[in-house]
Design an enzyme around this catalytic site. Structure first.
Site, PDB file in Angstrom:
ATOM      1  N   HIS A 186       0.789  -1.226   0.000  1.00 15.20           N
ATOM      2  CA  HIS A 186       0.000   0.000   0.000  1.00 15.20           C
ATOM      3  C   HIS A 186       0.824   1.280   0.000  1.00 15.20           C
ATOM      4  CE1 HIS A 186      -3.130  -2.856   0.044  1.00 15.20           C
ATOM      5  NE2 HIS A 186      -3.811  -1.898  -0.547  1.00 15.20           N
ATOM      6  N   ARG A 293     -10.487   2.874  -3.933  1.00 18.36           N
ATOM      7  CA  ARG A 293     -10.220   2.037  -2.763  1.00 18.36           C
ATOM      8  C   ARG A 293     -10.798   2.728  -1.534  1.00 18.36           C
ATOM      9  NH1 ARG A 293      -5.091   1.014  -5.659  1.00 18.36           N
ATOM     10  NH2 ARG A 293      -4.702  -1.221  -5.673  1.00 18.36           N
ATOM     11  N   ARG A 329     -15.119   0.391  -4.942  1.00 19.66           N
ATOM     12  CA  ARG A 329     -14.980  -0.927  -4.318  1.00 19.66           C
ATOM     13  C   ARG A 329     -15.426  -0.823  -2.870  1.00 19.66           C
ATOM     14  NH1 ARG A 329      -9.175  -3.601  -4.101  1.00 19.66           N
ATOM     15  NH2 ARG A 329      -8.765  -2.025  -2.529  1.00 19.66           N
ATOM     16  N   GLU A 428      -9.928 -11.636  -8.115  1.00 25.22           N
ATOM     17  CA  GLU A 428      -8.573 -11.599  -7.550  1.00 25.22           C
ATOM     18  C   GLU A 428      -8.248 -12.877  -6.795  1.00 25.22           C
ATOM     19  OE1 GLU A 428      -8.206  -8.163  -4.979  1.00 25.22           O
ATOM     20  OE2 GLU A 428     -10.237  -8.380  -4.232  1.00 25.22           O
ATOM     21  N   ASP A 452      -3.589  -9.123  -6.097  1.00 27.33           N
ATOM     22  CA  ASP A 452      -3.933 -10.283  -5.281  1.00 27.33           C
ATOM     23  C   ASP A 452      -4.002 -11.556  -6.113  1.00 27.33           C
ATOM     24  OD1 ASP A 452      -4.081  -9.509  -2.562  1.00 27.33           O
ATOM     25  OD2 ASP A 452      -5.813  -8.268  -3.067  1.00 27.33           O
ATOM     26  N   CYS A 499      -7.769  -3.611 -12.502  1.00 23.14           N
ATOM     27  CA  CYS A 499      -7.350  -2.478 -11.680  1.00 23.14           C
ATOM     28  C   CYS A 499      -6.093  -2.803 -10.873  1.00 23.14           C
ATOM     29  CB  CYS A 499      -8.484  -2.034 -10.760  1.00 23.14           C
ATOM     30  SG  CYS A 499      -9.083  -3.357  -9.713  1.00 23.14           S
TER      31      CYS A 499
HETATM   32  C1  PEP Z   1      -5.591  -6.021  -6.536  1.00 27.33           C
HETATM   33  O1  PEP Z   1      -5.590  -6.897  -5.684  1.00 27.33           O
HETATM   34  O2  PEP Z   1      -5.060  -6.140  -7.667  1.00 27.33           O
HETATM   35  C2  PEP Z   1      -6.231  -4.740  -6.266  1.00 27.33           C
HETATM   36  C3  PEP Z   1      -6.398  -3.844  -7.213  1.00 27.33           C
HETATM   37  O3  PEP Z   1      -6.613  -4.481  -4.992  1.00 27.33           O
HETATM   38  P1  PEP Z   1      -5.614  -4.067  -3.805  1.00 27.33           P
HETATM   39  O4  PEP Z   1      -4.280  -3.773  -4.419  1.00 27.33           O
HETATM   40  O5  PEP Z   1      -6.223  -2.897  -3.158  1.00 27.33           O
HETATM   41  O6  PEP Z   1      -5.636  -5.288  -2.971  1.00 27.33           O
HETATM   42 MG    MG Z   2      -6.845  -6.807  -3.928  1.00 27.81          MG
END
Ligand code: PEP
Ligand code: MG
Length: 568
Positions: A186, A293, A329, A428, A452, A499
């Site tokens: 993150h 997000r 989301r 994912e 993910d 995404c």
């Molecule tokens: C992902 O998992 O690709 C995604 C876009 O969500 P995050 O990175 O917030 O888990």
């Molecule tokens: Mg994710």
């Protein structure tokens, strides 16, 4: 030179600001000049007071009244004349050094408060500890880092940056380097939305530099140089300027379509974490928001955000995008994303545990509040809602059902709700990708979350730099899962976006185009570069390229295939 993972492109040359708590060791020195020590103490105390004032002022608006009141308690404690008088008396009577006197008086005060049978006084003990820690550090000339206090252009060097750390970065933070993390952690995602260069997973970076050193952060190659010589600084200044010009040149594509040379049109959208990020998406020519997000709304808060607060945020984003599609989301919390006001169960593998839709279906009170806020905001633009971490059809059905219930309740209450809200899901988890044709019978759209999807397909923790070599979105195994997802959706007349970070990766874009991806959602700063690539390619040729890629054995083969095709 240290090597890490380039997580947010750009080059920064600045002073190091180390985000590391100092070790405060107090030695007793005798025979000191009392006047000098008292003057030193006065200066350190004044600095302590002004530090707390500054931190408080910068925190105003971000923290609750109750949290801000802690700073007042600290200020009161630090300006208590009795406290200063005791320290000075000890310096004068015993000719000891100021930090030693401060330490002794502080420890006595703490012991006294702690011994009281009263919560109020025990909390005061914690205040004395905090304030005197800062005072002693100031006496020793040590820095207690606080990101809101950064007041000259700096590169932040830290073990990791939490979401609340990144929320405090100000205009002087020119980039950051962290010891842990990967391209999809993150901190990396936040760096891209803040549009500042970042190198993550840079083992040894904390040990390699001191506060105030000069550092070059090359977040294009992932290299970090500590205390470089003049020649090198000059060389990187030239590189930084070239990068800036390259970005400037891309601006001509801001209002262009994203269409291949043979007329196949796709949509390039932006990923956002807060309503503020909409500006970056619009300025970089985003054709929509492909991922909002919403967890940052929860993480930057001191308690669960109310329906009203959420409504305002969603409305702001929808209005900011002016009728363009916005994919919101629902709460994706858990894994590495925690909330200060919510206790998560202790789990061996939080990434495989109680998170995202699993938590929301268990705690429908939290989920319903968010869904109501979204339904209410839907009339301000073109809203698509998607559920994260869907593994089974039953989860999707249940999530959809809860939304329908809340929507019906609102309508019964006379509240207007748009009738064109699309309900989709993130793909994912490999199980969802494999069963995509069935999911697509019930979902309006998919958005592939490769961050993910790669993590779960490769069984490789996305936070661990040790296994970051397994982040292989272009591995044929992943490409086949992506193909299954796209084909499953198209068979049912549904659209598919992506995404995850892969969507904005220049080497991946040609393959994804060939696989038939409809929407690419990425960090705002990647959009124009991706448009340049899309506009230069032929869709038919990319379909052939994708078919060949699906037959490769390794990621390296896919990369070579793409590169040799593009250099033709
Ligand atoms: C992902 O998992 O690709 C995604 C876009 O969500 P995050 O990175 O917030 O888990
Ligand atoms: Mg994710």
């Amino acid at each position: 030179m240290l090597k890490g993972i380039a997580a947010s492109a750009g080059i920064a040359i600045a002073k190091v600001y180390k985000l590391e708590q100092p070790v405060v060791t107090i030695e007793k020195k005798e025979g000191m000049n009392a006047a000098e020590e008292c003057a030193k103490f006065d200066a350190a105390l004044a600095k302590t007071l002004s530090d707390i004032e500054t931190i408080k002022a910068r925190a105003a608006g971000k923290l609750s009244e109750e949290e801000l009141a802690v700073f007042d308690a600290h200020l009161m404690m630090a300006s208590d004349p009795e406290f200063a008088a005791q320290i000075k008396a000890m310096i004068e009577n015993e000719s000891v050094n100021a930090e030693y006197a401060a330490d002794v008086v502080a420890n006595n005060t703490i012991a006294m408060f702690e011994s009281m049978d009263n919560d109020y006084f025990r909390e005061r003990a914690a205040d004395v500890k905090d304030v005197t820690f800062r005072l002693k550090a100031n006496l020793l000339g040590l820095l207690i880092p606080d990101l809101s206090l950064v007041d000259e252009d700096s590169v932040i060097v830290a073990h990791d940056l939490t979401p609340s750390d990144t929320a405090q970065l100000n205009e002087h933070a020119k980039g950051f380097a962290t010891a842990i993390g990967g391209r999809t952690s993150h901190s990396a995602i936040m760096a891209r939305s803040l549009e500042i260069p970042a190198v993550v997973g840079c083992a040894g970076v904390l040990e390699a530099c001191n506060h105030g050193d000069t550092i070059i952060l090359d977040a294009i190659s992932g290299e970090v140089f500590v205390n470089p010589d003049e020649t090198m600084i000059k060389e990187y200044e030239v590189k930084a300027e070239a990068y800036r010009q390259e970005r400037e040149a891309l601006k001509v594509l801001k209002n262009a379509k994203s269409v291949t040379t043979d007329g196949h049109e796709v949509e390039l959208a932006g990923n956002i974490g807060t309503p503020k990020d909409v500006e970056g998406v619009v300025n970089n020519g985003g054709e929509g928001v492909g991922l909002y997000r919403t967890e940052f709304l929860y993480m930057n808060s001191q308690e669960f955000p109310t329906e009203e607060e959420q409504f305002e945020a969603y409305k702001e984003v929808l209005e900011g995008m002016n009728g363009k599609k916005v994919v919101v989301r629902t709460l994706d919390i858990g894994g590495d994303k925690k909330l200060p006001y919510f206790t998560f169960p202790e789990e061996m593998n939080p990434f495989l545990g109680y998170r995202a839709i699993r938590l929301c279906l268990d705690r429908k009170d939290i989920f319903r509040t968010q869904l109501r806020a979204l339904a209410r905001a839907s009339v301000y633009g073109k809203l698509c809602i998607m559920f994260p971490m869907i593994a089974t059809i039953n989860e999707f059905r249940e999530a959809k059902q809860v939304f329908m219930e809340e929507k019906a309740k609102l309508i019964a209450e006379g509240v207007e709700v748009a009738d064109n809200i699309e309900l989709g899901m993130m793909v994912e988890i490999p199980a969802a990708a494999v069963l995509a044709d069935k999911f697509a019978e019930e979902a309006d759209f998919f958005s592939i979350g490769t961050n993910d999807l790669v993590q779960y397909s490769m069984a490789a923790d996305r936070m661990s730099e040790k296994v970051s070599y397994l982040y292989q979105p272009l591995n044929p195994s992943l490409l086949r899962l992506i193909k299954m997802t796209i084909d499953g959706a198209h068979k049912n007349g549904k659209w598919v976006g992506m995404c995850g970070e892969m969507a904005g990766d220049p080497t991946s874009v040609p393959v994804l185009l060939g696989l038939g991806l409809d929407e690419f959602s990425m960090s705002a700063t990647s959009i124009l570069q991706a448009r340049k690539i899309v506009n230069s390619l032929n869709h038919k040729e990319m379909e052939e390229l994708a078919n060949k890629a699906l037959e490769c054995s390794t990621m390296q083969e896919v990369v070579e295939l793409v590169e040799s095709n593009l250099n033709k």
